[in-house]
Design a protein around this motif. Sequence first.
Motif, short mmCIF file in Angstrom:
data_model
loop_
_atom_site.label_atom_id
_atom_site.label_comp_id
_atom_site.label_asym_id
_atom_site.label_seq_id
_atom_site.Cartn_x
_atom_site.Cartn_y
_atom_site.Cartn_z
N SER A 231 0.83 -1.20 0.00
CA SER A 231 0.00 0.00 0.00
C SER A 231 0.87 1.26 0.00
O SER A 231 0.62 2.21 -0.75
N ALA A 232 1.88 1.27 0.87
CA ALA A 232 2.76 2.43 0.94
C ALA A 232 3.53 2.63 -0.36
O ALA A 232 3.82 3.77 -0.76
N ARG A 233 3.82 1.54 -1.04
CA ARG A 233 4.61 1.64 -2.27
C ARG A 233 3.77 2.07 -3.47
O ARG A 233 4.20 2.90 -4.28
N LEU A 234 2.56 1.54 -3.59
CA LEU A 234 1.79 1.73 -4.82
C LEU A 234 0.73 2.82 -4.75
O LEU A 234 0.44 3.46 -5.77
N LEU A 235 0.11 3.01 -3.61
CA LEU A 235 -1.06 3.89 -3.58
C LEU A 235 -0.76 5.38 -3.77
O LEU A 235 -1.59 6.10 -4.34
N PRO A 236 0.40 5.90 -3.33
CA PRO A 236 0.63 7.33 -3.56
C PRO A 236 0.57 7.75 -5.03
O PRO A 236 0.17 8.88 -5.33
N ASP A 237 0.94 6.86 -5.92
CA ASP A 237 0.93 7.18 -7.35
C ASP A 237 -0.11 6.37 -8.13
O ASP A 237 -0.05 6.29 -9.36
N ALA A 238 -1.05 5.76 -7.41
CA ALA A 238 -2.04 4.90 -8.07
C ALA A 238 -3.06 5.74 -8.84
O ALA A 238 -3.33 6.90 -8.48
N PRO A 239 -3.65 5.17 -9.89
CA PRO A 239 -4.70 5.89 -10.61
C PRO A 239 -5.91 6.15 -9.74
O PRO A 239 -6.13 5.44 -8.75
#
Length: 249
Positions: A231-239
């Motif tokens: 979550s910390a890795r992907l969600l900041p830049d997620a669509p």
Amino acid sequence: MGATSRERYAVVSCHVERPLDDAVWARFAALQEERPGGFAVAALVRPADAEAGEDQRAWLGRAMEAASRGPLGHHTHWTAPDHARPTGVATGARVLEEGRALREHGLRSTLFCGGGWYTDVEVAEACAELDYVDCTLRASRPSYLAAGERWATLVAPAVVELPSGRTLGAIPTTHSLGDLARSLAHRELPPVVHVYFHDTDLLDRRRRTLLSVVLRLLARRADVSDLDTLSARLLPDAPRVTWDDVARL
């Protein structure tokens, strides 16, 4: 060309629906300790139901144990311990009440999954208020749902924009154990794999064996992670998507 392991992530969660059953809990605790395939299994735990006479103190001790071994999540059964989906209203209020109680007891749950894959906009708003990452959204429709029953769909991690203006991070659940076995056999896996199982699966020797085998195979095909880290890795830049994009009947 399919994704390589460096382009694919995998995480595992367990719907802990019988946390006060000694036999079930012993199996689940041992599995979390074992970490098959190297996976830190997230415990999505159903809170104790005081109206059903469940022991709150014993439940709290076990939830704290689970949190020491991996990510901790909140798994609501709205109607009864053995009846997940709601039969009444105030669905979001139930999630808020339970989530606040968890924090009052010192538990920092970061994840949510609605029992029976149930969600609605009130539940989503409650999850956003609690700053949860929602795992209720499914890559495919649960086959047992009757026509007209609510659920939500998402195929990859995203940030859901809610009617209130809040946002809700979501890591969809993509595979059951059987789904994963078939996908591994056909070498068809998405860039993010989130496989789930139930704590009661661990009572069945064949299901335990299947779980152990598929997680070890999955670890060869993907970068092993856990739900909090991913979550910390992907969600900041997620669509970003809207609630209407994901809500289904």
